[in-house]
Design a protein around this motif. Structure first.
Motif, PDB file in Angstrom:
ATOM      1  N   LEU A 160     -61.475 -44.925 -14.197  1.00 54.32           N
ATOM      2  CA  LEU A 160     -61.774 -45.031 -12.773  1.00 54.32           C
ATOM      3  C   LEU A 160     -62.174 -43.657 -12.252  1.00 54.32           C
ATOM      4  O   LEU A 160     -61.426 -42.689 -12.416  1.00 54.32           O
ATOM      5  N   TYR A 161     -63.356 -43.563 -11.650  1.00 55.57           N
ATOM      6  CA  TYR A 161     -63.874 -42.317 -11.091  1.00 55.57           C
ATOM      7  C   TYR A 161     -63.989 -42.457  -9.570  1.00 55.57           C
ATOM      8  O   TYR A 161     -63.986 -43.573  -9.039  1.00 55.57           O
ATOM      9  N   PRO A 162     -64.133 -41.328  -8.831  1.00 55.60           N
ATOM     10  CA  PRO A 162     -64.318 -41.407  -7.371  1.00 55.60           C
ATOM     11  C   PRO A 162     -65.503 -42.273  -6.965  1.00 55.60           C
ATOM     12  O   PRO A 162     -65.458 -42.958  -5.942  1.00 55.60           O
ATOM     13  N   GLU A 163     -66.582 -42.240  -7.759  1.00 53.08           N
ATOM     14  CA  GLU A 163     -67.745 -43.067  -7.441  1.00 53.08           C
ATOM     15  C   GLU A 163     -67.383 -44.544  -7.402  1.00 53.08           C
ATOM     16  O   GLU A 163     -67.877 -45.294  -6.552  1.00 53.08           O
ATOM     17  N   LEU A 165     -64.511 -45.778  -6.575  1.00 52.27           N
ATOM     18  CA  LEU A 165     -63.720 -46.031  -5.368  1.00 52.27           C
ATOM     19  C   LEU A 165     -64.613 -46.102  -4.129  1.00 52.27           C
ATOM     20  O   LEU A 165     -64.332 -46.865  -3.201  1.00 52.27           O
ATOM     21  N   LEU A 166     -65.699 -45.308  -4.109  1.00 58.70           N
ATOM     22  CA  LEU A 166     -66.651 -45.398  -2.997  1.00 58.70           C
ATOM     23  C   LEU A 166     -67.341 -46.760  -2.990  1.00 58.70           C
ATOM     24  O   LEU A 166     -67.538 -47.371  -1.941  1.00 58.70           O
ATOM     25  N   LEU A 167     -67.709 -47.232  -4.169  1.00 57.80           N
ATOM     26  CA  LEU A 167     -68.325 -48.547  -4.289  1.00 57.80           C
ATOM     27  C   LEU A 167     -67.337 -49.632  -3.846  1.00 57.80           C
ATOM     28  O   LEU A 167     -67.702 -50.592  -3.160  1.00 57.80           O
ATOM     29  N   PHE A 168     -66.085 -49.462  -4.219  1.00 55.18           N
ATOM     30  CA  PHE A 168     -65.021 -50.373  -3.797  1.00 55.18           C
ATOM     31  C   PHE A 168     -64.927 -50.413  -2.270  1.00 55.18           C
ATOM     32  O   PHE A 168     -64.858 -51.492  -1.666  1.00 55.18           O
ATOM     33  N   LEU A 169     -64.942 -49.242  -1.631  1.00 52.69           N
ATOM     34  CA  LEU A 169     -64.850 -49.161  -0.175  1.00 52.69           C
ATOM     35  C   LEU A 169     -66.037 -49.851   0.482  1.00 52.69           C
ATOM     36  O   LEU A 169     -65.883 -50.597   1.466  1.00 52.69           O
ATOM     37  N   ALA A 170     -67.237 -49.628  -0.062  1.00 52.42           N
ATOM     38  CA  ALA A 170     -68.447 -50.223   0.510  1.00 52.42           C
ATOM     39  C   ALA A 170     -68.376 -51.747   0.464  1.00 52.42           C
ATOM     40  O   ALA A 170     -68.674 -52.426   1.461  1.00 52.42           O
ATOM     41  N   VAL A 171     -67.981 -52.291  -0.671  1.00 54.05           N
ATOM     42  CA  VAL A 171     -67.938 -53.748  -0.819  1.00 54.05           C
ATOM     43  C   VAL A 171     -66.807 -54.345   0.018  1.00 54.05           C
ATOM     44  O   VAL A 171     -66.955 -55.426   0.609  1.00 54.05           O
ATOM     45  N   ALA A 172     -65.679 -53.653   0.104  1.00 57.41           N
ATOM     46  CA  ALA A 172     -64.544 -54.157   0.886  1.00 57.41           C
ATOM     47  C   ALA A 172     -64.914 -54.330   2.354  1.00 57.41           C
ATOM     48  O   ALA A 172     -64.643 -55.383   2.962  1.00 57.41           O
ATOM     49  N   PHE A 173     -65.568 -53.327   2.945  1.00 59.51           N
ATOM     50  CA  PHE A 173     -65.896 -53.415   4.371  1.00 59.51           C
ATOM     51  C   PHE A 173     -67.130 -54.285   4.625  1.00 59.51           C
ATOM     52  O   PHE A 173     -67.251 -54.882   5.699  1.00 59.51           O
ATOM     53  N   TRP A 174     -68.030 -54.352   3.652  1.00 61.64           N
ATOM     54  CA  TRP A 174     -69.161 -55.286   3.761  1.00 61.64           C
ATOM     55  C   TRP A 174     -68.621 -56.715   3.816  1.00 61.64           C
ATOM     56  O   TRP A 174     -69.003 -57.513   4.676  1.00 61.64           O
ATOM     57  N   THR A 175     -67.700 -57.051   2.904  1.00 62.04           N
ATOM     58  CA  THR A 175     -67.117 -58.398   2.867  1.00 62.04           C
ATOM     59  C   THR A 175     -66.307 -58.687   4.125  1.00 62.04           C
ATOM     60  O   THR A 175     -66.423 -59.765   4.725  1.00 62.04           O
ATOM     61  N   ALA A 176     -65.467 -57.730   4.534  1.00 57.41           N
ATOM     62  CA  ALA A 176     -64.655 -57.928   5.735  1.00 57.41           C
ATOM     63  C   ALA A 176     -65.535 -58.187   6.948  1.00 57.41           C
ATOM     64  O   ALA A 176     -65.227 -59.036   7.798  1.00 57.41           O
ATOM     65  N   GLY A 177     -66.659 -57.476   7.028  1.00 57.85           N
ATOM     66  CA  GLY A 177     -67.567 -57.647   8.160  1.00 57.85           C
ATOM     67  C   GLY A 177     -68.165 -59.032   8.222  1.00 57.85           C
ATOM     68  O   GLY A 177     -68.136 -59.696   9.276  1.00 57.85           O
ATOM     69  N   PHE A 178     -68.702 -59.519   7.092  1.00 58.33           N
ATOM     70  CA  PHE A 178     -69.314 -60.855   7.173  1.00 58.33           C
ATOM     71  C   PHE A 178     -68.258 -61.947   7.261  1.00 58.33           C
ATOM     72  O   PHE A 178     -68.519 -63.036   7.786  1.00 58.33           O
ATOM     73  N   PHE A 227     -74.656 -38.978  -2.927  1.00 56.37           N
ATOM     74  CA  PHE A 227     -74.327 -37.555  -3.033  1.00 56.37           C
ATOM     75  C   PHE A 227     -73.319 -37.263  -4.146  1.00 56.37           C
ATOM     76  O   PHE A 227     -73.193 -36.115  -4.586  1.00 56.37           O
ATOM     77  N   LEU A 228     -72.609 -38.276  -4.610  1.00 54.10           N
ATOM     78  CA  LEU A 228     -71.604 -38.061  -5.652  1.00 54.10           C
ATOM     79  C   LEU A 228     -72.073 -38.484  -7.044  1.00 54.10           C
ATOM     80  O   LEU A 228     -71.340 -38.323  -8.014  1.00 54.10           O
ATOM     81  N   SER A 229     -73.271 -39.044  -7.113  1.00 58.30           N
ATOM     82  CA  SER A 229     -73.734 -39.603  -8.384  1.00 58.30           C
ATOM     83  C   SER A 229     -75.153 -39.119  -8.673  1.00 58.30           C
ATOM     84  O   SER A 229     -75.801 -38.504  -7.817  1.00 58.30           O
TER      85      SER A 229
END
Length: 286
Positions: A160-163, A165-178, A227-229
């Motif tokens: 598991l890398y920081p990248e 976790l960023l992808l995890f954050l993006a998908v979590a809030f995208w899903t929560a929003g819709f 910026f991280l990848s």
């Protein structure tokens, strides 16, 4: 086969399209960043089967756990279980088979995938209960769906890398929003029956603003991944296209007009996930 078809319709099997591209995105990104190579055909296969098993188990569990709620709600009363099209025991057989597919697939990948199985199973099972005690149920669902890119990353790299976790954050809030947008349809029913959701707690107008803020967090997270990848301009173009689709999605739903919620929910979000996968893979090929 007839019962299986009913179950697949009940769980909206086609909605696997929401999470599967992000699982592939996590697999591709992790494999290239950590190992400098593409996922093997073996990894593609088992990640796909793990995702199908996980989502099928979670959705069938959700329909089983919510059977009484669905029966009392005019919008959902015709779903398979409350309508008597399939029995609860038949649903349990399908759920068991789906979890077995998930477990077997994880064991074919690597040891970290196996170690993280209890975490995945907890979220896949528990999110169906959250609407009974917290209006943050949408965020909990987001976290559950966001396990998909983490699973793809772990499945190919065993890390598991920081990248990731960023992808995890993006998908979590995208899903929560819709999911907040989708839940506006049941705001009044939830309020009357003591169920928790952001629309029943804050009203439809404020809920749509909250959904927009969730999608802003998702957009910024996807942008920060650049910026991280080693991702380049084509990935950024995909992020801005996804952002434009989110804006369009919100333009379809008004506090006084929810007639286009289903259009905003499935087609738009399915397109976003596919766009992000294709533009990311295209960027990596270039």
């Amino acid at each position: 086969m007839k019962k299986l078809k009913i179950i697949l319709e009940m769980i909206k099997f086609e909605h696997t399209l929401f999470a599967l591209p992000f699982a592939f995105l996590g697999a591709v990104l992790g494999s290239l960043i950590v190992e400098g190579s593409w996922p093997t055909l073996f990894e593609w296969l088992w990640i796909t089967l793990a995702m199908v098993g996980a989502r099928s188990a979670a959705m069938a569990l959700n329909r089983l756990i919510d059977a009484k709620i669905d029966k009392d709600n005019p919008r959902t009363a015709e779903r398979a279980i409350p309508a008597g099209l399939i029995s609860k025991s038949q649903s349990l057989v399908f759920i068991s088979g789906s979890f077995l597919l998930l477990f077997f697939s994880a064991f074919q990948l690597n040891i970290l995938s196996v170690y993280l199985l209890p975490v995945a199973v907890f979220f896949l099972t528990a999110y169906s209960y959250t609407k009974r005690f917290t209006w943050l149920c949408h965020v909990f669902l987001g976290v559950t769906i966001a396990i998909a890119p983490l699973g793809g990353w772990v499945g190919t790299t065993g890390t598991l890398y920081p990248e990731a976790l960023l992808l995890f954050l993006a998908v979590a809030f995208w899903t929560a929003g819709f999911d907040v947008i989708y839940a506006t349809q049941d705001a009044e029913y939830d309020r009357r029956n003591g169920l928790y959701s952001i629309p029943s707690r804050f009203g439809i107008a404020r809920s749509l603003k909250i959904a927009r803020s969730f999608h802003i967090v998702s957009f910024v997270s996807l942008l920060c991944l650049f910026f991280l990848s080693p991702l380049g301009w084509l990935y950024v173009a995909g992020v801005f296209i996804a952002g434009a689709i989110m804006v369009y999605e919100h333009s379809l739903v008004k506090p006084h007009d929810l007639s286009k919620v289903n259009v905003a929910f499935f087609p738009m979000n399915g397109i976003i996930s596919v766009v992000m996968l294709l533009f990311t893979i295209g960027d990596m090929i270039l």
